[in-house]
Motif scaffolding. Structure first.
Motif, PDB file in Angstrom:
ATOM      1  N   GLY A   1       0.789  -1.222   0.000  1.00 51.43           N
ATOM      2  CA  GLY A   1       0.000   0.000   0.000  1.00 51.43           C
ATOM      3  C   GLY A   1       0.818   1.268   0.000  1.00 51.43           C
ATOM      4  O   GLY A   1       0.408   2.287   0.570  1.00 51.43           O
ATOM      5  N   GLY A   2       1.993   1.255  -0.655  1.00 50.82           N
ATOM      6  CA  GLY A   2       2.829   2.443  -0.746  1.00 50.82           C
ATOM      7  C   GLY A   2       2.557   3.223  -2.014  1.00 50.82           C
ATOM      8  O   GLY A   2       1.482   3.123  -2.619  1.00 50.82           O
ATOM      9  N   LEU A   3       3.546   3.996  -2.450  1.00 51.71           N
ATOM     10  CA  LEU A   3       3.392   4.794  -3.662  1.00 51.71           C
ATOM     11  C   LEU A   3       3.216   3.904  -4.886  1.00 51.71           C
ATOM     12  O   LEU A   3       2.549   4.293  -5.846  1.00 51.71           O
ATOM     13  N   GLY A   4       3.833   2.725  -4.875  1.00 50.06           N
ATOM     14  CA  GLY A   4       3.686   1.812  -6.001  1.00 50.06           C
ATOM     15  C   GLY A   4       2.248   1.390  -6.215  1.00 50.06           C
ATOM     16  O   GLY A   4       1.743   1.385  -7.340  1.00 50.06           O
ATOM     17  N   ASP A   5       1.585   1.064  -5.127  1.00 46.85           N
ATOM     18  CA  ASP A   5       0.172   0.689  -5.209  1.00 46.85           C
ATOM     19  C   ASP A   5      -0.672   1.862  -5.702  1.00 46.85           C
ATOM     20  O   ASP A   5      -1.576   1.688  -6.515  1.00 46.85           O
ATOM     21  N   LEU A   6      -0.347   3.058  -5.220  1.00 49.39           N
ATOM     22  CA  LEU A   6      -1.072   4.258  -5.653  1.00 49.39           C
ATOM     23  C   LEU A   6      -0.856   4.522  -7.138  1.00 49.39           C
ATOM     24  O   LEU A   6      -1.804   4.860  -7.873  1.00 49.39           O
ATOM     25  N   LEU A   7       0.384   4.334  -7.612  1.00 49.97           N
ATOM     26  CA  LEU A   7       0.689   4.565  -9.022  1.00 49.97           C
ATOM     27  C   LEU A   7      -0.029   3.569  -9.923  1.00 49.97           C
ATOM     28  O   LEU A   7      -0.616   3.953 -10.941  1.00 49.97           O
ATOM     29  N   ILE A   8       0.015   2.296  -9.562  1.00 49.74           N
ATOM     30  CA  ILE A   8      -0.657   1.276 -10.369  1.00 49.74           C
ATOM     31  C   ILE A   8      -2.160   1.530 -10.425  1.00 49.74           C
ATOM     32  O   ILE A   8      -2.794   1.421 -11.479  1.00 49.74           O
ATOM     33  N   SER A   9      -2.732   1.892  -9.277  1.00 47.76           N
ATOM     34  CA  SER A   9      -4.155   2.209  -9.233  1.00 47.76           C
ATOM     35  C   SER A   9      -4.479   3.397 -10.124  1.00 47.76           C
ATOM     36  O   SER A   9      -5.495   3.409 -10.832  1.00 47.76           O
ATOM     37  N   GLY A  10      -3.595   4.409 -10.110  1.00 52.97           N
ATOM     38  CA  GLY A  10      -3.809   5.589 -10.947  1.00 52.97           C
ATOM     39  C   GLY A  10      -3.733   5.280 -12.425  1.00 52.97           C
ATOM     40  O   GLY A  10      -4.509   5.809 -13.227  1.00 52.97           O
ATOM     41  N   ILE A  11      -2.808   4.402 -12.804  1.00 52.68           N
ATOM     42  CA  ILE A  11      -2.674   4.022 -14.213  1.00 52.68           C
ATOM     43  C   ILE A  11      -3.913   3.272 -14.679  1.00 52.68           C
ATOM     44  O   ILE A  11      -4.434   3.516 -15.773  1.00 52.68           O
ATOM     45  N   LYS A  12      -4.405   2.353 -13.850  1.00 54.18           N
ATOM     46  CA  LYS A  12      -5.576   1.557 -14.222  1.00 54.18           C
ATOM     47  C   LYS A  12      -6.823   2.413 -14.408  1.00 54.18           C
ATOM     48  O   LYS A  12      -7.660   2.121 -15.263  1.00 54.18           O
ATOM     49  N   SER A  13      -6.958   3.451 -13.597  1.00 54.94           N
ATOM     50  CA  SER A  13      -8.173   4.266 -13.632  1.00 54.94           C
ATOM     51  C   SER A  13      -8.010   5.567 -14.403  1.00 54.94           C
ATOM     52  O   SER A  13      -8.896   6.437 -14.337  1.00 54.94           O
ATOM     53  N   ALA A  14      -6.885   5.710 -15.135  1.00 52.23           N
ATOM     54  CA  ALA A  14      -6.613   6.944 -15.894  1.00 52.23           C
ATOM     55  C   ALA A  14      -6.691   8.177 -15.002  1.00 52.23           C
ATOM     56  O   ALA A  14      -7.207   9.213 -15.391  1.00 52.23           O
ATOM     57  N   ASP A  15      -6.141   8.037 -13.807  1.00 56.40           N
ATOM     58  CA  ASP A  15      -6.139   9.132 -12.832  1.00 56.40           C
ATOM     59  C   ASP A  15      -4.909   9.998 -13.096  1.00 56.40           C
ATOM     60  O   ASP A  15      -3.858   9.823 -12.478  1.00 56.40           O
ATOM     61  N   TYR A  16      -5.038  10.954 -14.009  1.00 54.50           N
ATOM     62  CA  TYR A  16      -3.906  11.767 -14.443  1.00 54.50           C
ATOM     63  C   TYR A  16      -3.147  12.428 -13.289  1.00 54.50           C
ATOM     64  O   TYR A  16      -1.920  12.341 -13.214  1.00 54.50           O
ATOM     65  N   PRO A  17      -3.823  13.137 -12.378  1.00 49.19           N
ATOM     66  CA  PRO A  17      -3.087  13.820 -11.303  1.00 49.19           C
ATOM     67  C   PRO A  17      -2.259  12.868 -10.441  1.00 49.19           C
ATOM     68  O   PRO A  17      -1.144  13.205 -10.037  1.00 49.19           O
TER      69      PRO A  17
END
Length: 308
Positions: free
Chosen positions: A258-274
């Motif tokens: 649940g670190g930055l890596g998890d946040l980044l992967i989640s953002g990529i999957k959901s097209a979360d640009y910010p």
């Protein structure tokens, strides 16, 4: 020294500007539609979709979107996450401790193992011990970090039950296995570079002179040979510590950290640009800071570098 540091800082700022443009452009090359991701599975009108585009400035041109984003970054505002509906800087602050803790522990483990192994291989070169260590390091270099993490989890967590298989933030013990998994590739590369540079130094004339004068072998190896071999070792180490930020993404995924890596992967999957932009830019910034510290250390070890 002051001018040297200011010069490196100026270069760092220019690189950050160029990287921010590159990150922004690459995120938008993807075919994903953020609004479609936000409204997936929901029955929303076109008016609502348009309101979302306006709220997140997606209705503006890409140069305008970049200016809005980078202006916010300069004020410490990385924008609002499409998925979490929270500020990206808040999301990062909640997770960065886990990632940095993992990288720092892995780096420490790697250095404690790699340099002694490299020195030992150089001193015992062409012996059975040197050949055994070379085979082990080749295996570690060839093994992807996620594969190493999975093997360590299966052996030491699921079979031997020495460590927990899932990180829950309850102490250093839970981070030991992920840190070892992340460190192994760095151990292999750093130890091999240490061996190579140490052999070069041990074959130098000044080492032969020091040995001929009757100085103890330990002093010759540690005080003279290793000291002069440090610059290439530091170079490899700095690059590896920076690459650990990328490897941490995979290790965190394996151990559900649940670190930055998890946040980044989640953002990529959901097209979360910010989220993708913020986390990626932060990783680049940390990497550049590490390189800056290494450059300063170079200048301390070898004053001639300040003149370049």
């Amino acid at each position: 020294m002051g001018k040297y540091i200011l010069k490196r800082l100026g270069q760092m700022v220019l690189v950050l500007i160029a990287v921010s443009v590159l990150i922004f452009a690459m995120v938008r090359i993807t075919p994903s539609d953020p609004v479609a991701s936000m409204t997936k599975g929901k029955n929303v009108s076109e008016e609502t979709r348009q309101e979302l585009r306006e709220h997140y400035h997606l209705d503006k041109s890409q140069p305008e979107q970049y200016v809005i984003w980078i202006t916010g970054v300069l004020h410490g505002d990385f924008g609002e996450s499409y998925q979490y509906k929270q500020s990206v800087d808040y999301l990062i602050s909640q997770r960065i401790g886990t990632t940095l803790g993992l990288v720092l522990m892995a780096g420490l483990i790697a250095m404690v193992i790699a340099i002694p192994v490299g020195v030992l291989s150089a001193v015992k070169r062409n012996t059975w011990l040197d050949k055994l260590l070379s085979v082990i390091t080749l295996i570690l270099v060839a093994s992807p970090v996620f594969l190493t993490a999975l093997v360590l989890m299966m052996v030491f967590a699921l079979k031997l039950h020495w460590f927990p298989s899932i990180y829950q933030g309850n102490g250093i013990r839970e981070m030991i296995l992920p840190a070892i998994a992340l460190a192994m590739n760095m151990v292999a590369l750093t130890s091999r570079i240490t061996r190579t540079t140490m052999i070069e130094q041990l074959n130098s004339d000044y080492i032969r002179t020091a040995t001929a004068k009757g100085l103890p072998q330990r002093q010759v190896i540690l005080k003279y040979a290793l000291k002069n071999a440090l610059i290439p070792i530091i170079t490899v180490t700095s690059i590896q510590v920076g690459s650990m930020l990328v490897g941490a993404v995979l290790v965190e995924s394996v151990f559900a950290m649940g670190g930055l890596g998890d946040l980044l992967i989640s953002g990529i999957k959901s097209a979360d640009y910010p989220v993708v932009q913020g986390v990626t830019l932060l990783m680049v910034f940390v990497f550049l800071c590490i390189n800056l510290l290494v450059d300063i250390l170079y200048a301390v070890l070898d004053p001639r570098i300040r003149m370049k």
